[in-house]
Design an enzyme around this catalytic site. Structure first.
Site, PDB file in Angstrom:
ATOM      1  N   HIS A 157       0.814  -1.228   0.000  1.00 58.83           N
ATOM      2  CA  HIS A 157       0.000   0.000   0.000  1.00 58.83           C
ATOM      3  C   HIS A 157       0.842   1.271   0.000  1.00 58.83           C
ATOM      4  O   HIS A 157       0.300   2.367  -0.112  1.00 58.83           O
ATOM      5  CB  HIS A 157      -0.945  -0.007   1.208  1.00 58.83           C
ATOM      6  CG  HIS A 157      -2.050  -1.012   1.075  1.00 58.83           C
ATOM      7  ND1 HIS A 157      -3.311  -0.682   0.618  1.00 58.83           N
ATOM      8  CD2 HIS A 157      -2.083  -2.350   1.303  1.00 58.83           C
ATOM      9  CE1 HIS A 157      -4.068  -1.764   0.595  1.00 58.83           C
ATOM     10  NE2 HIS A 157      -3.346  -2.793   1.006  1.00 58.83           N
ATOM     11  N   ASP A 364       3.579   9.312  -1.308  1.00 57.13           N
ATOM     12  CA  ASP A 364       2.374   8.607  -0.871  1.00 57.13           C
ATOM     13  C   ASP A 364       2.107   7.460  -1.845  1.00 57.13           C
ATOM     14  O   ASP A 364       2.168   7.674  -3.054  1.00 57.13           O
ATOM     15  CB  ASP A 364       1.179   9.572  -0.880  1.00 57.13           C
ATOM     16  CG  ASP A 364       0.182   9.304   0.232  1.00 57.13           C
ATOM     17  OD1 ASP A 364       0.097   8.155   0.691  1.00 57.13           O
ATOM     18  OD2 ASP A 364      -0.522  10.252   0.634  1.00 57.13           O
TER      19      ASP A 364
HETATM   20  P1  ADQ Z   1      -2.925   6.311   4.514  1.00 58.73           P
HETATM   21  O1  ADQ Z   1      -1.505   6.733   4.661  1.00 58.73           O
HETATM   22  O2  ADQ Z   1      -3.704   6.209   5.765  1.00 58.73           O
HETATM   23  O3  ADQ Z   1      -3.056   4.961   3.685  1.00 58.73           O
HETATM   24  P2  ADQ Z   1      -4.863   7.679   2.649  1.00 58.73           P
HETATM   25  O4  ADQ Z   1      -4.874   6.867   1.403  1.00 58.73           O
HETATM   26  O5  ADQ Z   1      -4.974   9.126   2.393  1.00 58.73           O
HETATM   27  O6  ADQ Z   1      -3.567   7.461   3.543  1.00 58.73           O
HETATM   28  O7  ADQ Z   1      -6.077   7.219   3.535  1.00 58.73           O
HETATM   29  C1  ADQ Z   1      -6.408   7.906   4.698  1.00 58.73           C
HETATM   30  C2  ADQ Z   1      -7.839   7.541   5.090  1.00 58.73           C
HETATM   31  O8  ADQ Z   1      -8.062   8.014   6.400  1.00 58.73           O
HETATM   32  C3  ADQ Z   1      -8.877   8.156   4.182  1.00 58.73           C
HETATM   33  O9  ADQ Z   1      -9.886   7.228   3.903  1.00 58.73           O
HETATM   34  C4  ADQ Z   1      -9.415   9.324   5.012  1.00 58.73           C
HETATM   35  O10 ADQ Z   1     -10.769   9.609   4.804  1.00 58.73           O
HETATM   36  C5  ADQ Z   1      -9.220   8.825   6.415  1.00 58.73           C
HETATM   37  N1  ADQ Z   1      -9.033   9.976   7.318  1.00 58.73           N
HETATM   38  C6  ADQ Z   1      -8.016  10.851   7.325  1.00 58.73           C
HETATM   39  N2  ADQ Z   1      -8.207  11.800   8.258  1.00 58.73           N
HETATM   40  C7  ADQ Z   1      -9.387  11.507   8.843  1.00 58.73           C
HETATM   41  C8  ADQ Z   1     -10.135  12.113   9.903  1.00 58.73           C
HETATM   42  N3  ADQ Z   1      -9.719  13.199  10.529  1.00 58.73           N
HETATM   43  N4  ADQ Z   1     -11.305  11.534  10.240  1.00 58.73           N
HETATM   44  C9  ADQ Z   1     -11.729  10.412   9.609  1.00 58.73           C
HETATM   45  N5  ADQ Z   1     -11.066   9.802   8.607  1.00 58.73           N
HETATM   46  C10 ADQ Z   1      -9.910  10.342   8.247  1.00 58.73           C
HETATM   47  C11 ADQ Z   1      -2.134   4.023   3.095  1.00 58.73           C
HETATM   48  C12 ADQ Z   1      -1.115   4.621   2.123  1.00 58.73           C
HETATM   49  C13 ADQ Z   1      -1.839   5.396   1.035  1.00 58.73           C
HETATM   50  C14 ADQ Z   1      -2.849   4.491   0.329  1.00 58.73           C
HETATM   51  C15 ADQ Z   1      -3.729   3.757   1.326  1.00 58.73           C
HETATM   52  C16 ADQ Z   1      -4.581   2.689   0.658  1.00 58.73           C
HETATM   53  O11 ADQ Z   1      -0.189   5.454   2.802  1.00 58.73           O
HETATM   54  O12 ADQ Z   1      -0.910   5.913   0.083  1.00 58.73           O
HETATM   55  O13 ADQ Z   1      -3.670   5.286  -0.512  1.00 58.73           O
HETATM   56  O14 ADQ Z   1      -2.956   3.125   2.332  1.00 58.73           O
HETATM   57  O15 ADQ Z   1      -3.790   1.796  -0.067  1.00 58.73           O
END
Ligand code: ADQ
Length: 455
Positions: A157, A364
């Site tokens: 991921h 990312d």
């Molecule tokens: P993450 O590093 O966690 O994931 P991301 O893909 O942006 O990054 O996902 C974050 C999730 O957390 C989103 O669904 C978002 O809605 C949720 N989130 C963030 N802040 C929030 C808040 N304050 N309240 C509620 N929800 C919140 C890792 C990798 C990424 C990759 C994903 C999936 O680092 O690059 O996209 O896995 O493979």
């Protein structure tokens, strides 16, 4: 095909499965698991004084959830250590933050052995196994050592780092060699896949074919599987009463101002400090726009047990104080900074109220916030996505305003362009982005990975 067995470090708490608060990945895995009467295996999230290997098994919404507890040393060395203080920073190009502690590597191997030992007994001959993420790279190796001959796939991921970075890791060859015990390995983008194959060629004397690689006397199939969101569910969430309520409250609090939004886990890979600097530059360059905009940064706390995360939190508190101290007036605060987690429908309402989103990670794997922001917009009056070129999502979302997140001037300029963008251009860009988010959703992602693994 037999059952699908999904393995990840954490298993989404069963209570959340099937509820709207579960993320897209949990929903998609749940759907795939349900279709095959499958099982989800991982760490319970609990730590105990001494590892016992005792399984806890529950049936939730037609899916078997199997979890084990880890002990305190496992937590320190495997989770807070090798996974989140070694691999995470290294794979996000932050060797300055990478801790190369020998005990971390030992803990990582030990926990992967423990997972394999526990899981082996649950596997039937025709099951296929799908392992997720950087916590579990050596899991297939440990399963193979215990005689498991089933199909095993792995999805990463996060980014795969360049060879020059990866070779700073002691025992990097062992880590890469372990990848070759999988049948199929998936990455989000062509860039991450290429970084992997370059290592295979130059460090492991391996060969690369159209759909895979061989080295260490073994071969593995490789593929690009960009993850998406549950676009329909998120669109529904954006139209729900809760989202509308949040949207109305948000809009009322704007008092006619424009809102720039950031939503991230509080993590140094997300480029939050650089983003604040870019916004500060915008305020400096556009004096006439001060008071007419504000930045809402929602940074949900994560991994608070790891030092680098505590340091970052302190620095962000300071940056917020600096900008607000320099620019605030008695009736205007330029940065609203909150560390709260929101429900998905509330989050959808907040996204929808924003005029622009700053999604500017320094590195990312994909970034799902970019996709959620697009899915939540009002088709008649959509906000503008400002997206880092170093997010995997940039390879798909070309109609966003693409920026270099290290450049405060580029961020400042992109904010100006976004807030001044005429509505027809906003709509045209949004439509193209939305079509991609709908088509390449999380179900397409999991279906294509499982189909490739089964083929
Ligand atoms: P993450 O590093 O966690 O994931 P991301 O893909 O942006 O990054 O996902 C974050 C999730 O957390 C989103 O669904 C978002 O809605 C949720 N989130 C963030 N802040 C929030 C808040 N304050 N309240 C509620 N929800 C919140 C890792 C990798 C990424 C990759 C994903 C999936 O680092 O690059 O996209 O896995 O493979």
């Amino acid at each position: 095909m037999g059952r699908l067995i999904a393995v990840s470090n954490r298993v989404s708490p069963p209570r959340e499965l099937g509820e709207s608060s579960a993320g897209g990945l949990a929903m998609a895995l749940q759907a795939a698991l349900k279709a095959s009467d499958g099982m989800w295996f991982g760490w319970s999230g609990a730590t105990i004084p001494e590892f016992t290997g005792k399984l806890s098994i529950e049936r939730v919404h037609d899916v078997t959830i199997a979890t084990v507890d880890l002990d305190h040393q496992d937590y320190e060395e495997y989770y807070a250590g090798y996974a989140n203080a070694t691999i995470w920073p290294l794979f996000h190009y932050r060797i300055d933050l990478t801790e190369y502690d020998r005990s971390f590597g030992e803990g990582y191997d030990r926990v992967n052995e423990r997972f394999a030992e526990t899981l082996t007994h649950l596997i039937a001959a025709d099951d296929i196994i799908w392992v997720h993420d950087y916590h579990l790279i050596p899991l297939a190796r440990e399963l193979r050592r215990r005689g498991v001959a089933n199909r095993i796939g792995f999805f990463l991921h996060i980014p795969w780092p360049s060879r020059q970075l990866l070779t700073t890791l002691p025992h990097h060859r062992e880590l890469v060699r372990a990848i070759f015990d999988y049948d199929l390995v998936g990455f989000h983008t062509e860039d991450w896949l290429q970084a992997f194959t370059r290592y295979v060629i130059s460090e492991a004397d391996g060969a690369v074919t159209a759909d895979g690689a061989s080295a260490f006397g073994k071969s593995v199939r490789l593929g690009v599987f960009p993850i998406g969101i549950d676009a329909r569910e998120f669109g529904d969430a954006a139209r729900s009463d809760a989202a509308r309520g949040t949207f109305e409250r948000m809009r009322a609090s704007l008092a006619g101002r424009k809102m720039i939004l950031g939503v991230d886990r509080l993590d140094y890979s997300k480029g939050l400090e650089e983003r604040f600097n870019g916004y500060e530059q915008y305020l400096l360059d556009n004096e006439e726009h001060r008071q007419k905009v504000f930045l809402l940064q929602i940074a949900m706390l994560s991994r608070e047990g790891v030092d680098a995360y505590r340091d970052l939190r302190t620095r962000l508190d300071a940056a917020t104080g600096r900008i607000n101290g320099a620019f605030s007036t008695f009736d205007w605060v330029p940065v609203r900074y909150v560390n709260t987690g929101y429900r998905r429908d509330e989050l959808a309402g907040i996204y929808r109220a924003a005029n622009a989103a700053l999604v500017t990670p320094l590195r990312d794997g994909m970034n799902l916030v970019a996709k959620e922001f697009v899915a939540a917009q009002d088709p008649e009056d959509p906000g503008v996505l400002i997206l880092s070129r170093f997010a995997g999502a940039a390879s798909q979302m070309r109609e966003a305003l693409i920026v270099n997140p290290f450049s405060r001037e580029e961020i400042a300029e992109a904010i100006r362009l976004a807030l001044d963008m005429p509505r027809p251009e906003r709509i045209a860009r949004w439509r193209a982005l939305k079509a991609g988010v709908d088509k390449d959703d999380v179900y397409a992602w999991s279906d294509s990975f499982i189909a490739a693994l089964s083929a």
